[in-house]
Write a protein that holds these residues in place. Structure first.
Motif, PDB file in Angstrom:
ATOM      1  N   VAL A  36       0.866  -1.186   0.000  1.00 58.42           N
ATOM      2  CA  VAL A  36       0.000   0.000   0.000  1.00 58.42           C
ATOM      3  C   VAL A  36       0.898   1.230   0.000  1.00 58.42           C
ATOM      4  CG1 VAL A  36      -1.793   1.260   1.237  1.00 58.42           C
ATOM      5  CG2 VAL A  36      -1.758  -1.255   1.312  1.00 58.42           C
ATOM      6  N   HIS A  37       0.672   2.132  -0.933  1.00 57.60           N
ATOM      7  CA  HIS A  37       1.451   3.373  -0.988  1.00 57.60           C
ATOM      8  C   HIS A  37       1.054   4.233   0.207  1.00 57.60           C
ATOM      9  CE1 HIS A  37       3.099   7.185  -2.287  1.00 57.60           C
ATOM     10  NE2 HIS A  37       3.674   6.591  -3.330  1.00 57.60           N
ATOM     11  N   GLU A  38       1.977   4.439   1.133  1.00 57.77           N
ATOM     12  CA  GLU A  38       1.634   5.047   2.415  1.00 57.77           C
ATOM     13  C   GLU A  38       1.201   6.499   2.295  1.00 57.77           C
ATOM     14  OE1 GLU A  38       4.522   2.084   5.042  1.00 57.77           O
ATOM     15  OE2 GLU A  38       5.057   4.201   4.822  1.00 57.77           O
ATOM     16  N   GLN A  39       1.883   7.304   1.510  1.00 58.63           N
ATOM     17  CA  GLN A  39       1.506   8.711   1.389  1.00 58.63           C
ATOM     18  C   GLN A  39       0.157   8.847   0.701  1.00 58.63           C
ATOM     19  OE1 GLN A  39       2.895  11.275   2.919  1.00 58.63           O
ATOM     20  NE2 GLN A  39       1.211  12.522   2.139  1.00 58.63           N
ATOM     21  N   ASP A  40      -0.084   8.024  -0.297  1.00 60.14           N
ATOM     22  CA  ASP A  40      -1.385   8.044  -0.971  1.00 60.14           C
ATOM     23  C   ASP A  40      -2.497   7.649  -0.004  1.00 60.14           C
ATOM     24  OD1 ASP A  40       0.029   8.713  -3.216  1.00 60.14           O
ATOM     25  OD2 ASP A  40      -0.283   6.822  -4.273  1.00 60.14           O
ATOM     26  N   LEU A  41      -2.200   6.691   0.867  1.00 63.49           N
ATOM     27  CA  LEU A  41      -3.180   6.277   1.879  1.00 63.49           C
ATOM     28  C   LEU A  41      -3.480   7.419   2.835  1.00 63.49           C
ATOM     29  CD1 LEU A  41      -4.832   4.077   3.378  1.00 63.49           C
ATOM     30  CD2 LEU A  41      -2.735   3.541   4.632  1.00 63.49           C
ATOM     31  N   VAL A  42      -2.445   8.092   3.313  1.00 65.07           N
ATOM     32  CA  VAL A  42      -2.623   9.225   4.224  1.00 65.07           C
ATOM     33  C   VAL A  42      -3.534  10.275   3.586  1.00 65.07           C
ATOM     34  CG1 VAL A  42      -1.447  11.215   5.259  1.00 65.07           C
ATOM     35  CG2 VAL A  42      -0.484   8.917   5.523  1.00 65.07           C
ATOM     36  N   SER A  99      -8.538  13.217   3.368  1.00 69.19           N
ATOM     37  CA  SER A  99      -9.533  13.886   2.517  1.00 69.19           C
ATOM     38  C   SER A  99     -10.930  13.296   2.667  1.00 69.19           C
ATOM     39  CB  SER A  99      -9.095  13.801   1.049  1.00 69.19           C
ATOM     40  OG  SER A  99      -9.111  12.452   0.603  1.00 69.19           O
ATOM     41  N   GLY A 100     -11.062  12.242   3.491  1.00 70.41           N
ATOM     42  CA  GLY A 100     -12.366  11.632   3.710  1.00 70.41           C
ATOM     43  C   GLY A 100     -12.783  10.637   2.654  1.00 70.41           C
ATOM     44  N   LYS A 101     -11.878  10.296   1.747  1.00 72.25           N
ATOM     45  CA  LYS A 101     -12.208   9.313   0.710  1.00 72.25           C
ATOM     46  C   LYS A 101     -12.153   7.883   1.222  1.00 72.25           C
ATOM     47  CE  LYS A 101     -10.459  12.314  -2.979  1.00 72.25           C
ATOM     48  NZ  LYS A 101      -9.398  12.503  -4.004  1.00 72.25           N
ATOM     49  N   LEU A 102     -11.569   7.710   2.401  1.00 67.12           N
ATOM     50  CA  LEU A 102     -11.416   6.392   3.003  1.00 67.12           C
ATOM     51  C   LEU A 102     -11.516   6.563   4.520  1.00 67.12           C
ATOM     52  CD1 LEU A 102     -10.664   3.447   2.071  1.00 67.12           C
ATOM     53  CD2 LEU A 102      -8.314   4.015   2.670  1.00 67.12           C
ATOM     54  N   ALA A 103     -12.165   5.609   5.192  1.00 64.91           N
ATOM     55  CA  ALA A 103     -12.378   5.756   6.637  1.00 64.91           C
ATOM     56  C   ALA A 103     -11.087   5.595   7.427  1.00 64.91           C
ATOM     57  CB  ALA A 103     -13.406   4.742   7.113  1.00 64.91           C
ATOM     58  N   GLY A 104     -10.231   4.677   7.010  1.00 63.29           N
ATOM     59  CA  GLY A 104      -9.003   4.462   7.770  1.00 63.29           C
ATOM     60  C   GLY A 104      -8.284   3.206   7.348  1.00 63.29           C
ATOM     61  N   VAL A 123      -2.186  10.429  11.790  1.00 57.88           N
ATOM     62  CA  VAL A 123      -3.589  10.250  11.384  1.00 57.88           C
ATOM     63  C   VAL A 123      -4.230   9.237  12.322  1.00 57.88           C
ATOM     64  CG1 VAL A 123      -5.157   9.659   9.517  1.00 57.88           C
ATOM     65  CG2 VAL A 123      -2.955  10.745   9.003  1.00 57.88           C
ATOM     66  N   GLU A 124      -5.153   9.696  13.144  1.00 55.94           N
ATOM     67  CA  GLU A 124      -5.715   8.856  14.206  1.00 55.94           C
ATOM     68  C   GLU A 124      -6.427   7.628  13.661  1.00 55.94           C
ATOM     69  OE1 GLU A 124      -8.694   9.261  18.076  1.00 55.94           O
ATOM     70  OE2 GLU A 124      -8.068  11.036  16.958  1.00 55.94           O
ATOM     71  N   SER A 125      -7.091   7.734  12.527  1.00 54.53           N
ATOM     72  CA  SER A 125      -7.848   6.603  12.003  1.00 54.53           C
ATOM     73  C   SER A 125      -6.986   5.633  11.187  1.00 54.53           C
ATOM     74  CB  SER A 125      -9.029   7.094  11.156  1.00 54.53           C
ATOM     75  OG  SER A 125      -8.585   7.958  10.130  1.00 54.53           O
ATOM     76  N   ILE A 126      -5.686   5.887  11.116  1.00 55.90           N
ATOM     77  CA  ILE A 126      -4.755   4.884  10.611  1.00 55.90           C
ATOM     78  C   ILE A 126      -4.101   4.269  11.840  1.00 55.90           C
ATOM     79  CG2 ILE A 126      -2.674   4.430   9.274  1.00 55.90           C
ATOM     80  CD1 ILE A 126      -3.400   6.719   7.448  1.00 55.90           C
ATOM     81  N   ARG A 127      -4.519   3.052  12.168  1.00 60.79           N
ATOM     82  CA  ARG A 127      -4.042   2.376  13.371  1.00 60.79           C
ATOM     83  C   ARG A 127      -2.777   1.576  13.041  1.00 60.79           C
ATOM     84  NH1 ARG A 127      -7.921   2.565  17.537  1.00 60.79           N
ATOM     85  NH2 ARG A 127      -9.311   4.291  17.023  1.00 60.79           N
TER      86      ARG A 127
END
Length: 317
Positions: free
Chosen positions: A239-245, A250-255, A275-279
């Protein structure tokens, strides 16, 4: 004969080797002391590593007397398999020893996303009683997408089905009549894009290769549902980490739930950690007492087999 263990190994595996008469030297930090490690290698008949020890041509050249390398786990991206083949160096892995633990980690991540009990506990301890805020949702009838359909994915699917989830999978190397489709009941997606579009949770179960590096990125993340989560317990870099962040912010993904990172341990100032919703967890999906005992005992047995001229059922090279 002498065996060197360069990373964390459960005691029962080490003791099993010593009972067979081997001299076992164990330093769980040795993988981080490269120069010292290279100097030590010529003394040993067998080497047991984990995921941090870089087994490259330089390592293999120094290990001139070794007859086998055991890998405490299944990931092989830290081992140059082609170089090992050239040197006729057998490499064995702990085939499926931690598969159940990883499968349970995935279930734990989905349950945490749907019912964040630790967050609710912390909020109650602050004096609140916000039942509406902590109203979660059921996993029942949600769709889990498995990227890769090997043994771990098979075990995840069995557990997800027990929760009443729909399970789909993408793997170009799985045939229509393989057991994960026919017996486990995973519905095959035609493309990765199709899987991302349909899933409420996406769990990654592929090795890190040139073909899988950054396979989930800014080009296909927008296909996912805004309430969806990605779970990566395979390898950092898929998973591309910066793209995930950016997708989460931006709200396109929950976490996301990331047990593996491109750089481990997490770098100071990492955007992921902000980013809190990236655990994040420290590469522990397969790290249970039971799995590590099985892993240690399996590698101990198979190293002993090779050193005594017997074939290993866990040989990769």
């Amino acid at each position: 004969m002498k065996i060197l263990v360069t990373e964390l190994m459960w005691d029962d595996g080490i003791e099993a080797l010593r009972k067979k008469g081997y001299t076992v030297d164990y330093d769980m930090e040795l993988s981080r002391k490269r120069d010292e490690l290279l100097q030590m290698l010529p003394e040993y008949d067998a080497l047991i590593v984990r995921n941090e020890t870089r087994v490259d041509p330089e390592f293999l050249e120094a290990a001139k007397n070794a007859k086998v390398i055991g890998r405490l786990g299944v990931g092989l991206d830290n081992i140059d398999l082609e170089a090992a083949k050239v040197r006729n160096m057998p490499v064995i892995s702990a085939k499926n020893a931690n598969a159940t633990s990883v499968a349970e980690y995935v279930m734990a991540a989905m349950l945490d996303a749907s019912r964040p009990l630790s967050d609710a506990d912390a909020d109650v301890r602050r004096g609140n009683w916000d039942r509406k805020f902590f109203t979660g949702y059921e996993l029942h009838n949600r769709t889990l997408g498995l990227v890769g359909m090997g043994e771990i994915a098979h075990r995840v699917a069995k557990r997800a089905h027990a929760f009443g989830m729909n399970v789909i999978g993408y793997d170009p190397f799985v045939a229509p009549f393989d057991h994960v489709v026919q017996e486990t009941g995973v519905h095959p997606a035609e493309t990765l894009d199709e899987l991302l579009d349909e899933s409420d949770f996406v769990s990654v179960h592929v090795p890190l290769t040139k073909g899988t590096k950054h396979m989930i990125n800014k080009d296909n993340l927008p296909l996912m549902k805004s309430h969806a989560y990605i779970i990566n317990s395979a390898r950092g870099g898929i998973v591309h980490e910066q793209d995930l962040v950016e997708a989460v912010q931006s709200g396109k993904l929950a976490g996301a739930y990331l047990d593996v990172l491109e750089t481990e341990p997490v770098e100071k100032g990492s955007q992921l950690a902000k980013v809190e919703s990236i655990r994040l967890s420290p590469h522990i999906a397969g790290l249970t007492d039971e799995a590590q005992s099985r892993t240690a005992m399996l590698i101990a047995r198979e190293v002993d087999n090779v050193l005594n001229g017997r074939k290993s059922i866990c040989a990769v090279v």
